[in-house]
Design an enzyme around this catalytic site. Structure first.
Site, short mmCIF file in Angstrom:
data_model
loop_
_atom_site.label_atom_id
_atom_site.label_comp_id
_atom_site.label_asym_id
_atom_site.label_seq_id
_atom_site.Cartn_x
_atom_site.Cartn_y
_atom_site.Cartn_z
N LYS A 108 -10.61 0.64 14.17
CA LYS A 108 -9.38 1.24 14.67
C LYS A 108 -9.45 1.48 16.18
CE LYS A 108 -6.95 1.57 10.88
NZ LYS A 108 -5.65 0.87 10.77
N LYS A 130 -12.64 -6.71 9.76
CA LYS A 130 -11.86 -7.91 10.10
C LYS A 130 -10.36 -7.63 10.21
CE LYS A 130 -13.01 -11.89 8.15
NZ LYS A 130 -13.45 -12.81 7.07
N ASP A 150 0.72 -8.63 2.26
CA ASP A 150 -0.40 -7.85 1.73
C ASP A 150 -1.35 -8.83 1.03
OD1 ASP A 150 -1.97 -5.80 0.25
OD2 ASP A 150 -0.34 -4.48 0.91
N GLY A 180 0.82 -1.21 0.00
CA GLY A 180 0.00 0.00 0.00
C GLY A 180 0.85 1.26 0.00
N TYR A 188 -14.68 1.60 9.79
CA TYR A 188 -13.25 1.92 9.88
C TYR A 188 -12.92 2.46 11.27
CZ TYR A 188 -8.74 3.97 8.44
OH TYR A 188 -7.41 4.30 8.32
N TYR A 227 -3.06 -6.23 25.29
CA TYR A 227 -1.88 -7.11 25.19
C TYR A 227 -0.69 -6.48 25.92
CZ TYR A 227 -3.32 -11.03 22.33
OH TYR A 227 -3.88 -12.20 21.90
N THR A 266 -6.32 -3.62 -1.84
CA THR A 266 -6.18 -2.20 -2.21
C THR A 266 -4.73 -1.85 -2.55
OG1 THR A 266 -5.92 -1.52 0.11
CG2 THR A 266 -8.14 -1.41 -0.82
N GLY A 267 -3.79 -2.65 -2.12
CA GLY A 267 -2.38 -2.41 -2.41
C GLY A 267 -2.04 -2.85 -3.83
#
Ligand code: UDP
Length: 315
Positions: free
Chosen positions: A151, A93, A33, A12, A147, A161, A37-38
């Site tokens: 995020k 995802k 990737d 990307g 989105y 974590y 989209t990349g």
């Protein structure tokens, strides 16, 4: 032995620039990737190098990387409104399942992981400029929710974590960034305006163009990421250029730069399009000693040169 770094989303816009930078720094780069989209064009110059290898893989499924791993940069995700509206489930995802898989990988390899978060976690912000302590104003069920919430979840699981497993983690909140290798058809303002200028079409400003953004040149962003990865700070850090501009002024700058005299036409503002956005970079300055160096006139010139020389525009 060289430090080994896994970069997801390597084909990307940002991932490819990061791959270049870490190769230059002497790392062994493992690019990953799924190419939704990349584009391999962004990294084809790296394939001959023995310091670079590439896996065509979707990180939403189990991720296996043989051998030692020192760092992971998670930059895989559709990232423009057009892309994530086309791929809402994949966007959710890669931010959730993908991040979980990579955190698991980081834990098993004892690697440090940096995730690409975004100014979208602030939504349509009610404070201006946005600093890292602002919790945001996001519509979870609006079109951008897939989105923004992916995020926000990504930040939450990364902190978990860190706190629960003691994993070394870094969170960058990226504001609007531009430069060569942006995709011409990703719907973002800059490639849209430059593409329209080069095709001789009207420039499409959404709304009345009074909404603001603050555009950072990609090399400045990459420098910020490099510093953040190597510092010792697990909380989110904004990286962006605080030089704010309205979208109408931005369109006018691009018309002037391209010398094409295109006219501006106004289209409806997309749902939940943030009205203003400008990073508060106090934290990046004090923790990383970072601030942007490339001014917009220079960055736009370099970017326009890139678009002008694409095969579709070369006469
Ligand atoms: N925009 C526009 N015309 C276009 C594409 C985008 O006026 O052809 C506007 C868009 O509505 C937004 C701003 O430009 O207000 C920046 O859009 P972009 O998609 O680049 O970034 P984001 O909205 O994710 O910050």
């Amino acid at each position: 032995m060289n430090k080994r770094i896994l970069i997801t989303g390597a084909a990307g816009f940002l991932g490819s620039h990061l791959s270049d930078r870490f190769i230059k720094e002497g790392y062994h780069v493992i690019g990953m990737d799924n190419l939704v989209t990349g584009s391999l064009k962004n990294i084809e110059h790296l394939f001959p190098l023995k310091e670079f290898e590439f896996y065509h893989h979707d990180v939403s499924r189990f991720v296996h990387v043989p051998g030692q791993l020192d760092y992971i940069l998670h930059f895989a995700s559709p990232a423009s409104p057009i892309d994530y509206l086309k791929m809402p489930i994949q966007t959710l995802k890669v931010g959730s399942l993908g991040t979980h898989n990579l955190l698991g990988l980081a834990k098993s390899k004892n690697a440090r992981m940096l995730i690409a978060s975004t100014s979208e976690v602030y939504g349509d912000p009610e404070v201006h400029p946005q600093n890292e302590d602002y919790w945001g104003h996001v519509n979870p069920v609006g079109p951008r929710g897939v989105y923004d919430e992916a995020k926000r979840f990504q930040e939450a699981i990364t902190m978990a974590y860190h706190n629960f497993h003691g994993l070394q983690t870094r969170i960058i909140r990226i504001f609007n960034t531009y430069g060569p290798r942006m995709r011409l058809d990703d719907g973002r303002a800059l490639p849209a305006f430059m593409g329209q200028a080069l095709r001789g079409e009207d420039i499409t400003v959404f709304g009345d163009g009074s909404q603001t953004r603050s555009f950072c040149y990609v090399d400045d962003l990459v420098e910020g990421i490099h510093r953040l990865l190597l510092c010792d700070y697990a909380y989110p850090v904004n990286i962006g250029n605080p030089n704010e501009i309205t979208i109408k002024e931005f369109a006018e700058e691009i018309i002037k730069l391209t010398g094409t005299n295109q006219k501006i036409v106004y289209h409806p503002l997309p749902t939940d399009d943030p009205k203003q956005r400008k990073p508060d970079i106090t934290r990046a300055k004090s923790i990383l000693g970072w601030e942007p160096k490339v001014d917009r006139a220079e960055g736009l010139r370099i970017t326009y040169d890139y678009f002008k020389n694409l095969p579709e525009f070369k006469k």
